[in-house]
Design a protein around this motif. Structure first.
Motif: not given
Length: 257
Positions: A5, A52, A112, A116, A242, A249
């Motif tokens: 990320i 992001v 996120l 995850a 989200l 992704l």
């Protein structure tokens, strides 16, 4: 599987600052940001990547604390105008770029990472923002490209003298000048650390003030509302809607323009 990320504006602002004043700062920022992002993805063995961004808007933190981020230098106009080009470069490199209307990037990153890791992925957050230290777990680490450091749980303890889960209580008492968040007057890092060493949490300190030295207990009794407000503001939200799944992704290597 491993999710990288990337805190987009943290990376882009730092790269641009190093290139500002040169002949092609936006183009250079685009190229350098793509290089750093893809090199980091390779280094951590990422199977999935997300960059992001955030819209320029007021969020729930401004509603609670209108002075949130007061005094922070505005983005250079040249960089602001060049963001679409930079974002396009990251997308061309196979990286998924996202933002969520009305939400800060920090909360998007936290949501996120939390989801995850709960799903069994390893997670690396690329940012220099200390606020992400609160998210560090055995599955989530924070990586700083610019000083070549990475923080796991033990690294956070070594830096702050506290485990990740105590950091928001620590900042509740010390404040956070970066985001213009108030702390408790008269309580600095040493005092806040002492409170947490003795009581374990801010809540326990407020519930059992007799455990603390009289002066420290009196200070918390006077400013407890301010401390709790700052804790709320410093705590990263993990409930951002989200609207995507893990497949969205996946890092599509080899698409660098």
């Amino acid at each position: 599987m491993h999710l990288l990320i990337i805190d987009a504006m943290n990376l882009i602002r730092r790269v641009y600052a190093a290139l500002e004043g040169g002949e092609w700062p936006v183009e250079g920022t685009r190229a350098r940001s793509v290089t750093i992002a893809t090199a980091t993805a390779e280094a951590v063995g990422a199977s999935h990547c997300v960059v992001v961004f955030e819209e320029k808007c007021e969020t729930w933190r401004h509603t609670l604390w209108p002075d949130y981020k007061l005094g922070r230098a505005p983005m250079a106009e040249t960089l602001q105008a060049g963001l679409p080009e930079i974002r396009a470069g990251l997308t061309d490199a196979g990286l998924t770029c996202i933002d969520v209307a009305g939400w800060e990037a920090d909360d998007i990153v936290a949501s996120l990472a939390d989801r995850a890791s709960a799903g069994g992925l390893e997670v690396t957050i690329l940012s220099t923002d200390k606020g992400f230290c609160q998210l560090v777990t055995p599955r989530i680490q924070l990586r700083n490209h610019f000083d070549r450091t990475a923080f796991d749980v033990e690294g956070v303890k070594q830096k702050w003298g506290l485990p990740p889960h105590q950091l928001v209580d620590f900042w509740a008492m010390t404040g956070d000048t970066t985001n213009h968040l108030p702390g408790v007057p008269g309580i600095g890092p040493k005092g806040a650390g002492s409170v947490l060493d003795t009581c374990g949490s801010l809540d326990m300190a407020l519930a059992f003030p007799q455990l603390l030295p009289e002066k420290l207990a009196a200070t918390l009794a006077q400013y407890w509302q301010q401390a709790l407000l700052t804790r709320v503001l410093a705590t990263l939200r993990r409930d951002v809607p989200l609207g995507m799944n893990l497949h969205d992704l996946r890092w599509r290597r080899g698409q660098i323009s």
